[in-house]
Design an enzyme around this catalytic site. Structure first.
Site, PDB file in Angstrom:
ATOM      1  N   LYS A 143       0.844  -1.194   0.000  1.00  0.00           N
ATOM      2  CA  LYS A 143       0.000   0.000   0.000  1.00  0.00           C
ATOM      3  C   LYS A 143       0.880   1.245   0.000  1.00  0.00           C
ATOM      4  O   LYS A 143       1.915   1.286   0.685  1.00  0.00           O
ATOM      5  CB  LYS A 143      -0.891  -0.010   1.242  1.00  0.00           C
ATOM      6  N   ASP A 197      -0.732   0.148  -4.388  1.00  0.00           N
ATOM      7  CA  ASP A 197      -2.150   0.504  -4.287  1.00  0.00           C
ATOM      8  C   ASP A 197      -2.309   1.758  -3.428  1.00  0.00           C
ATOM      9  O   ASP A 197      -1.965   1.750  -2.244  1.00  0.00           O
ATOM     10  CB  ASP A 197      -2.908  -0.675  -3.648  1.00  0.00           C
ATOM     11  N   GLU A 231      -2.418   1.074  -8.371  1.00  0.00           N
ATOM     12  CA  GLU A 231      -3.865   0.808  -8.269  1.00  0.00           C
ATOM     13  C   GLU A 231      -4.577   2.004  -7.645  1.00  0.00           C
ATOM     14  O   GLU A 231      -4.068   2.590  -6.678  1.00  0.00           O
ATOM     15  CB  GLU A 231      -4.034  -0.447  -7.402  1.00  0.00           C
ATOM     16  N   GLU A 280     -12.179  -1.983  -7.980  1.00  0.00           N
ATOM     17  CA  GLU A 280     -12.838  -2.469  -6.762  1.00  0.00           C
ATOM     18  C   GLU A 280     -13.964  -1.549  -6.300  1.00  0.00           C
ATOM     19  O   GLU A 280     -14.797  -1.965  -5.508  1.00  0.00           O
ATOM     20  CB  GLU A 280     -11.816  -2.688  -5.637  1.00  0.00           C
ATOM     21  N   ASP A 292     -14.998  -6.914  -8.977  1.00  0.00           N
ATOM     22  CA  ASP A 292     -15.168  -7.720  -7.761  1.00  0.00           C
ATOM     23  C   ASP A 292     -16.600  -8.257  -7.772  1.00  0.00           C
ATOM     24  O   ASP A 292     -17.565  -7.493  -7.755  1.00  0.00           O
ATOM     25  CB  ASP A 292     -14.926  -6.855  -6.526  1.00  0.00           C
ATOM     26  N   HIS A 331     -10.482  -8.091  -7.680  1.00  0.00           N
ATOM     27  CA  HIS A 331     -10.284  -7.661  -6.290  1.00  0.00           C
ATOM     28  C   HIS A 331     -11.085  -8.613  -5.408  1.00  0.00           C
ATOM     29  O   HIS A 331     -12.253  -8.884  -5.685  1.00  0.00           O
ATOM     30  CB  HIS A 331     -10.815  -6.241  -6.124  1.00  0.00           C
TER      31      HIS A 331
HETATM   32  C1  0YR Z   1      -8.986  -2.708   3.067  1.00  0.00           C
HETATM   33  N1  0YR Z   1      -7.202  -4.457  -2.267  1.00  0.00           N
HETATM   34  C2  0YR Z   1      -7.587  -3.494  -1.523  1.00  0.00           C
HETATM   35  C3  0YR Z   1      -9.243  -3.331   1.771  1.00  0.00           C
HETATM   36  C4  0YR Z   1      -8.113  -3.928  -0.205  1.00  0.00           C
HETATM   37  C5  0YR Z   1      -8.430  -2.775   0.660  1.00  0.00           C
HETATM   38  O1  0YR Z   1      -9.316  -1.346   3.042  1.00  0.00           O
HETATM   39  O2  0YR Z   1     -10.570  -3.176   1.396  1.00  0.00           O
HETATM   40  O3  0YR Z   1      -7.249  -2.200   1.068  1.00  0.00           O
HETATM   41  O4  0YR Z   1      -9.247  -4.700  -0.416  1.00  0.00           O
HETATM   42  O5  0YR Z   1      -7.521  -2.348  -1.890  1.00  0.00           O
HETATM   43  O6  0YR Z   1      -6.767  -4.213  -3.468  1.00  0.00           O
HETATM   44 MG    MG Z   2      -7.134  -2.018  -3.869  1.00  0.00          MG
END
Ligand code: 0YR
Ligand code: MG
Length: 371
Positions: A174, A203, A229, A255, A278, A305
């Protein structure tokens, strides 16, 4: 087979190490509001959405399923999945207020449960019913080591373990934290720790403005990032289109996109490279398939996702030609009858009949009934 009853179910699953954070969300539980669809044949279909376990919202999703959609389904044959989806999706009073967000999450859970019944009646795992093959290779990339609230030490230890001990060839970290220099320093440290061969996805969970994203992408470039992302605001087609035109790092998103038509706009604008629908956040398997076909027509890879923690998506990936990679996060594994299995960084095709979201005994003991 006829539908006799819809039963709302709510499961809350603890996430890793008591709580995780990305740039935008912080959560201690993964929410799985869902539905059991009972039939006169004795078969029960299960489908769950995926949320951040915000109880009031989860209750709205469950209410939507049972009170709004439920009466439309009673007496219907669950095997007629496409026709039922059209009927639910087009129901005027729901369409008038819905089409995205909570009503889509509710429709998604119902649609998964209908496909679950169809696959259970056929005695096949869903991937087989859809025409897929267990010989196909579906690579897992691991998101569960890269959270923003991990210290740099934990981040590096997790990434090393995933690569060296568990055999993952790809992982996601992240970014989008308060300090852009720290984002880049963490990325640089992970790249150094895992070596040049491992794919690193990043991301930002929608955090940056367009100018911030342009700057961050150029700073991340030297570390060979597979994708960035959700760099900017979730709904911003034009912004992502402009970023894509100026950026050397491919863009992944999806997502927070709830409809086929919104995907069409992103894809047609050239605003996305890795398409991330998703099944729990679109209107289920039926609409996921439409999005995957659309992406495939543009030769864009589909990398779902995992709001379902991969339980349903693994089936779709063993079947759809646009899918080669699938995210991995393990938060539902403990609660499912047939949890996802990864071997040396690849998904193992499930054998049990159904769509993959049947809860186990332990989950039934934990789940809240909201009838
Ligand atoms: C937690 N995956 C994500 C989760 C994750 C998020 O906030 O929902 O970080 O699912 O972005 O790609
Ligand atoms: Mg994500």
């Amino acid at each position: 087979m006829k539908i006799t009853r819809l039963e709302p179910l709510l499961l809350n699953a603890p996430v890793t190490r008591g709580g995780i954070a990305d740039s935008t969300h912080r959560l201690a539980f993964w929410g799985a509001p869902g539905v059991a669809i009972h039939t006169d044949a004795g078969l029960v279909g299960y489908g769950f959405s995926g949320t951040h376990a915000h109880r009031a919202t989860d209750v709205m999703i469950l209410d939507g399923m049972v009170k709004a959609f439920g009466p439309l389904l009673l007496g219907e044959d669950p095997v007629e999945t496409l026709a039922l989806w059209e009927m639910l999706h087009k129901h005027p009073p729901i369409t008038w207020v819905g089409r995205a967000g909570i009503t889509q999450l509710a429709l998604g859970a119902i649609d998964i449960a209908l496909w679950d019944l169809k696959a259970k009646q056929a005695g096949m795992p869903l991937w087989k019913l859809l025409g897929g093959s267990a010989k196909k290779r579906v690579e897992a990339y691991n998101t569960d080591g890269g959270w923003l609230n991990w210290s740099r030490k934990t981040l590096l230890a997790d990434c090393r373990r995933m690569v060296e001990k568990e055999g993952y060839g790809a992982l996601k970290i992240k970014v989008g934290g308060p300090d852009p220099e720290e984002d880049v320093a963490r990325l640089a440290a992970v790249r150094k720790a895992v070596g040049s061969k491992i794919r690193i996805m990043t991301d930002a969970n929608g955090r940056w403005t367009l100018p911030q994203a342009i700057q961050m992408v150029s700073q991340m470039k030297p570390y060979n990032v597979t994708w960035i992302e959700e760099p900017i605001y979730f709904d911003d087609v034009l912004g992502h289109q402009r970023l894509a035109a100026s950026s050397d790092i491919p863009i992944a998103l999806g997502e927070q996109i709830y409809t086929l038509h919104h995907f069409r706009d992103f894809i047609h604008a050239g605003a996305v490279h890795y398409v991330q629908p998703d099944v729990t956040r679109l209107g289920g398997i039926t609409e996921f398939w439409q999005v995957a076909d659309l992406a495939h027509a543009f030769r864009l890879p589909v990398v779902p996702h995992v709001g379902d923690m991969g339980q349903v998506h693994q089936h779709l990936c063993f079947a759809h030609a646009a899918c080669q990679w699938l995210e991995f996060i393990p938060w539902l594994s403990e609660w499912m009858e047939d949890p996802v299995r990864i071997q040396n960084g690849y998904y193992v095709a499930p054998k049990a009949p159904g769509a993959g979201m049947t809860p186990n005994r332990k989950a039934f003991d934990r789940m809240e009934r909201l009838n």
